[in-house]
Design an enzyme around this catalytic site. Structure first.
Site, PDB file in Angstrom:
ATOM      1  N   HIS A 134     -20.893  -3.327  -5.119  1.00 45.27           N
ATOM      2  CA  HIS A 134     -20.818  -3.018  -6.552  1.00 45.27           C
ATOM      3  C   HIS A 134     -21.179  -1.547  -6.791  1.00 45.27           C
ATOM      4  CE1 HIS A 134     -21.599  -3.822 -10.932  1.00 45.27           C
ATOM      5  NE2 HIS A 134     -22.436  -2.819 -10.742  1.00 45.27           N
ATOM      6  N   GLU A 135     -22.256  -1.082  -6.171  1.00 45.82           N
ATOM      7  CA  GLU A 135     -22.682   0.307  -6.359  1.00 45.82           C
ATOM      8  C   GLU A 135     -21.696   1.288  -5.731  1.00 45.82           C
ATOM      9  OE1 GLU A 135     -24.852   0.932  -8.458  1.00 45.82           O
ATOM     10  OE2 GLU A 135     -25.592  -1.112  -8.661  1.00 45.82           O
ATOM     11  N   HIS A 138     -18.825   1.977  -8.048  1.00 41.83           N
ATOM     12  CA  HIS A 138     -19.081   2.962  -9.099  1.00 41.83           C
ATOM     13  C   HIS A 138     -18.766   4.369  -8.604  1.00 41.83           C
ATOM     14  CE1 HIS A 138     -20.591   0.376 -12.160  1.00 41.83           C
ATOM     15  NE2 HIS A 138     -21.696   0.019 -11.522  1.00 41.83           N
ATOM     16  N   GLU A 201     -18.915  -1.920 -15.418  1.00 37.67           N
ATOM     17  CA  GLU A 201     -19.630  -2.991 -14.724  1.00 37.67           C
ATOM     18  C   GLU A 201     -18.665  -4.094 -14.290  1.00 37.67           C
ATOM     19  OE1 GLU A 201     -22.695  -2.853 -13.690  1.00 37.67           O
ATOM     20  OE2 GLU A 201     -22.898  -0.891 -14.645  1.00 37.67           O
TER      21      GLU A 201
END
Length: 277
Positions: A134-135, A138, A201
């Protein structure tokens, strides 16, 4: 095109932010500042804000280098995921955040992912990999850069409004009025930044599920984060950090309206509907 909704939001928000910036530059030009000074000063301000903002984020959680010898499994997972995503492996750090959490700062080639010790203790390996993916998403999607630039423009306009009110009005009341006016202007600008923040997100969740091939693991991780982070004794996530973190903190009625994150329940439902019941 991947995440067309996020890309459209980023373009629209970027255009609006540029409009705010153009108004700011035009005002400075009208009161006597030369165009070269206005442009150079603005670029310098945003650049410094970006660099300092990144460093402050790391300093605020006492981030330290994540030892490759001690956390070899995490380093291998991030290296593999980075290769899959086509990005340079970011720097990995361990931070003290009060609650289990993680965040990413920087851009492709100069990214940093910070993970709290409590997060690593809380999650199973596949769940932790979901959070790491997930990070990394980004960084891949470049939305962290847009978020920090948006915050910089908001700060720039807020400071300008504050000093305009203070310098053109007499008395102590002008300080209070300037402060209130600057908050209103910053909030108006941040509305457009928040539109990106919520969409980013969902996009990062989707990418993490795709690249790990295990959406259920990320859903379980989010469920654990929400459960621990919303405990009445758990410290809340600071306003300065909440937009960056995977878990944005507790949500009251007012905070939900201006939240940097979509509801955790909706994120879990998108990843694994069977876990949301």
């Amino acid at each position: 095109m991947r995440h067309i909704g996020l890309k459209v939001r980023m373009v629209v928000a970027g255009t609006v932010l540029f409009g705010f910036y153009a108004a700011f530059a035009g005002f400075l030009f009208q009161i006597g500042f030369g165009l070269p000074i206005v442009l150079a000063g603005s670029v310098l301000f945003v650049g410094v804000q970006y660099v300092v903002g990144k460093k402050i984020a790391l300093w605020s959680v006492d981030a330290e280098e994540m030892s490759e010898a001690e956390y070899s499994e995490i380093h291998r997972a991030v290296e593999h995921l980075s290769e899959e995503m086509g990005i340079t492996k970011p720097r990995l750090m361990v931070g003290q955040m009060g609650v289990p959490n993680a965040f990413a700062v920087g851009r492709c080639g100069a990214g940093v992912v910070v993970v709290s010790e409590t997060l690593m203790d809380l999650l199973e390996q596949d769940e932790l990999e979901g959070v790491l993916a997930h990070e990394l998403a980004h960084i891949k999607n470049r939305d962290v850069v847009m978020l920090l630039i948006g915050q910089s423009v908001a700060s720039m306009l807020g400071l300008t409004v504050y000093w305009v009110v203070v310098l053109f009005e007499d008395g102590i009341a002008s300080i209070v009025l300037g402060w209130i006016a600057s908050l209103i202007v910053e909030l108006a600008v941040m509305v457009f930044v928040l539109a990106i923040s919520r969409a980013r997100e969902y996009a990062a969740d989707s990418d993490a599920a795709e690249y790990t091939g295990n959406p259920e693991a990320l859903a379980r991780a989010l469920s654990k984060l929400a459960s621990v982070g919303r405990h009445e004794r758990a410290p809340d996530v600071s306003d300065n950090m909440s937009a960056l973190c995977i878990f944005g903190g507790k949500r009251g009625v007012l905070s939900s309206l201006f939240s940097t994150h979509p509801p955790m329940e909706k994120r879990i439902e998108r990843l694994a509907p069977e876990l949301s019941n």
